[in-house]
Design an enzyme around this catalytic site. Structure first.
Site, PDB file in Angstrom:
ATOM      1  N   PRO A   1      37.256  22.123  43.178  1.00  0.00           N
ATOM      2  CG  PRO A   1      37.516  22.881  45.266  1.00  0.00           C
ATOM      3  CD  PRO A   1      36.569  23.200  43.966  1.00  0.00           C
TER       4      PRO A   1
ATOM      5  N   GLY B   1      36.630  15.546  44.654  1.00  0.00           N
ATOM      6  CA  GLY B   1      37.159  14.486  45.423  1.00  0.00           C
ATOM      7  C   GLY B   1      36.833  13.231  44.726  1.00  0.00           C
TER       8      GLY B   1
ATOM      9  N   GLY C   1      33.939  12.511  43.036  1.00  0.00           N
ATOM     10  CA  GLY C   1      33.107  12.737  41.940  1.00  0.00           C
ATOM     11  C   GLY C   1      31.601  12.153  42.187  1.00  0.00           C
TER      12      GLY C   1
ATOM     13  CG  ASP D   1      23.041   5.771  50.840  1.00  0.00           C
ATOM     14  OD1 ASP D   1      23.360   5.215  51.978  1.00  0.00           O
ATOM     15  OD2 ASP D   1      22.044   6.430  50.665  1.00  0.00           O
ATOM     16  CB  SER D   2      28.430   8.824  48.263  1.00  0.00           C
ATOM     17  OG  SER D   2      28.677   9.543  49.237  1.00  0.00           O
TER      18      SER D   2
ATOM     19  NE  ARG E   1      30.569  30.700  45.350  1.00  0.00           N
ATOM     20  CZ  ARG E   1      29.577  31.556  44.656  1.00  0.00           C
ATOM     21  NH1 ARG E   1      28.247  31.219  44.781  1.00  0.00           N
ATOM     22  NH2 ARG E   1      30.188  32.595  44.132  1.00  0.00           N
TER      23      ARG E   1
ATOM     24  CE1 TYR F   1      19.772   9.666  51.092  1.00  0.00           C
ATOM     25  CE2 TYR F   1      18.210   8.342  49.571  1.00  0.00           C
ATOM     26  CZ  TYR F   1      19.334   8.981  49.967  1.00  0.00           C
ATOM     27  OH  TYR F   1      20.446   8.766  49.034  1.00  0.00           O
TER      28      TYR F   1
END
Length: 568
Positions: free
Chosen positions: A136, A138, A140, A205-206, A271, A475
């Protein structure tokens, strides 16, 4: 390209034509030169043309192509080289180093774009009948090698891009729940919710290049998780297409229905099947949203303040504090100040010096507030007392406003640095409060020693990004000056040092980036051999043919960080 489905550039983060620029940030080049000895103002080599790549030919059989064409239509079955390369990997540093060097690995044979759940069911059935691998996809944005086929995979590889499944389906306003298709990118989802007066409040952040399904599949967390929760809290129900059947979990506030199937799906990284839609908690748009900035004399003081804020009556939207080096990095990234701003900064520095602060050790903090005007005013008062009790200093909304405007641009810096021979990456963990300060010190010390042993210059810095009752996420960002042919090996050393330090000192292998292949070598130390055994049996039971994104989370080989080589 498929109309309505956004695609990142093949060689780096985000869209073509958008990049990080340093020219309007006069302090940034001197900062990088001082810290790692690299002059970022020098000209760089242009990115190689796509035509120079040797892209392996598609192995898609005529039989499987015909079945996929029948399911979704020929225009949504793509086998051109650039589309396949974009879907061959995520955006981790290792991914970018390899693709820039033309080392593409096992490229998918086809990219399929389903438009309905029924099409997902039919294409998965066709792929499994052909004994193909199904991955799958989404937005990337994954950085832990969750999107690539295993090296040497001889079966056909099908990448399933979920971008056409991008709609808000329903809002249950009384319950505060929304039913949303899994392929929607963060901004598109929020636009649809905001238009009806709602928000999900999940902003990783993405955000610009990640999807709802991807957040669920990796157990994502967002910048505003202190108020809205992680995706594991937000996702209340879902639909997932599995081999031969469809899992449907109703959006319930809680249940006692045996071991949680919802929890099994969260973080499963493809998975167990393909997530097609989810029911999520949503909230009315707040009347007031405000970010306040504070400084502390030390990072440890900032950590303590965040801990006290979490245990106070304040329910802030976010509480973040950066260590001294990250604070310097943030300040170096600021644009040239006007006269008034410059005078204000000098006044603040003078006050810090009067307090006896060492300006090399100060820590910058952002605290976010949302709600009614009265509620925000009350919470700001509570936080101000905590800040004062920990020796901190409030500096108003200005820095927070700038952070809010630029928060999604950070990933572009990594491409900019790679262009200049600097390897930059991130790793995140969570620990109980009792160990938060010590693990930070441990990692900084171990990283410095590792770079000295390699004979390269590097730096690592950190911020606390998410807080909980019992602990917090820290982080870490690291950068290494190495433009040699050994770049990838140097990166391996740095990544291993940080990840091993996590599990050595009460941390988890990953707080919100997932496992993929990069982090899998540490899973037994994280959740014990018995925990890995349970995960392995779950995957084997659902997918005995090992067709669903094999090699992620647990595996028999050593891809990723210990790729083909080193012990973790």
């Amino acid at each position: 390209m498929i109309e309505g489905v956004k695609q990142q550039k093949w060689w780096g983060w985000g869209e073509e034509g958008k990049a990080y620029r340093h020219e309007d940030k006069p302090k940034f080049a001197p900062f990088v030169k001082k810290m790692v000895g690299v002059d970022i103002t020098l000209p760089v080599k242009p990115i190689r043309p796509f035509s120079s790549l040797e892209v392996p030919a598609s192995q898609l059989s005529d039989e499987l192509r015909g079945k996929l064409n029948t399911v979704v239509g020929g225009k949504y079955v793509q086998t051109d080289d650039e589309t396949r390369v974009v879907h061959a990997y995520g955006k981790g540093v290792r991914d970018l180093i390899r693709v820039r060097n033309g080392k593409l690995g096992r490229v998918p044979d086809v990219v399929v774009y389903p438009g309905t759940q029924r099409e997902v069911e039919l294409l998965l059935a066709a792929a499994l009948e052909a004994d193909a691998v199904v991955i799958p996809f989404g937005g990337g944005s994954n950085i832990v090698a969750s999107l690539e086929a295993e090296p040497g995979e001889t079966r056909q590889v099908v990448s399933v891009n979920m971008g056409r499944l991008n709609k808000l389906l329903e809002i249950d306003e009384e319950s505060g729940l929304a039913h949303i298709e899994a392929g929607v990118l963060g901004p598109d989802m929020e636009d649809q919710l905001n238009a009806r007066g709602w928000t999900m409040g999940h902003h990783p952040d993405s955000f610009v290049w990640s999807t709802l399904g991807g957040w669920i599949a990796t157990r994502s967390s967002g910048m505003q998780s202190d108020k809205y929760g992680d995706i594991a809290d937000i996702c209340r129900g879902l639909t997932m297409v599995m081999p031969g059947q469809v899992l449907t979990l109703r959006p319930l506030p809680s249940s006692s229905s045996g071991p949680s199937v919802r929890e099994m799906v969260l973080g499963s990284e493809g998975r167990l099947g393909i997530i097609t839609s989810a029911w999520v908690n949503v909230h009315r748009l707040p009347e007031v949203r405000e970010l306040q900035a504070y400084f502390f004399p030390t990072y440890e003081a900032g950590l303590k303040a965040c801990e006290e804020i979490v245990t106070s009556d304040a329910t802030v939207m976010m509480a973040r504090v950066s260590d001294p080096l990250e604070t310097q990095y943030i300040m170096a990234n600021g644009k040239k100040s006007g006269r008034v701003s410059s005078l204000a900064n000098k006044a603040i520095q003078k006050l810090m010096l009067q307090k006896g602060w060492d300006l090399e050790k100060i820590a910058l903090s952002f605290v976010g507030f949302e709600g009614s005007a009265n509620h925000v005013r009350y919470e700001k008062g509570l936080v101000a007392k905590v800040v004062k009790n920990n020796g901190g200093l409030g500096v108003g909304k200005g820095p927070g406003t700038l952070y809010d405007q630029k928060k999604y641009d950070t990933p572009y810096i990594r491409d900019f640095m790679l262009d200049r021979g600097l390897i930059c990456d991130v790793s995140d963990t969570s620990t109980p409060w009792a160990y938060a300060a010590e693990i930070h010190t441990l990692i900084l010390d171990r990283f410095a020693k590792a770079m000295d042993d390699l004979g390269v210059r590097g730096l690592v810095f950190c911020h606390l990004s998410h807080s909980y009752h019992s602990g917090a996420c820290q982080y870490f960002t690291f950068a290494i000056a190495d433009d040699s042919d050994n770049q990838e090996a140097t990166y391996d050393v740095a990544k291993r040092v940080i990840q091993q330090s996590f599990v050595d000192f009460h941390g988890t292998v990953s707080h919100h980036h997932g496992v993929g292949e990069e982090h899998s070598p540490w899973m037994e130390e994280d959740i014990s051999p018995a925990g890995v055994y349970i995960q392995r049996k779950l995957f084997e039971g659902i997918d005995p043919g090992n067709n669903l994104n094999p090699g992620k989370i647990v595996h028999d080989g050593r891809p990723g960080v210990s790729s083909n080589s080193v012990d973790a």
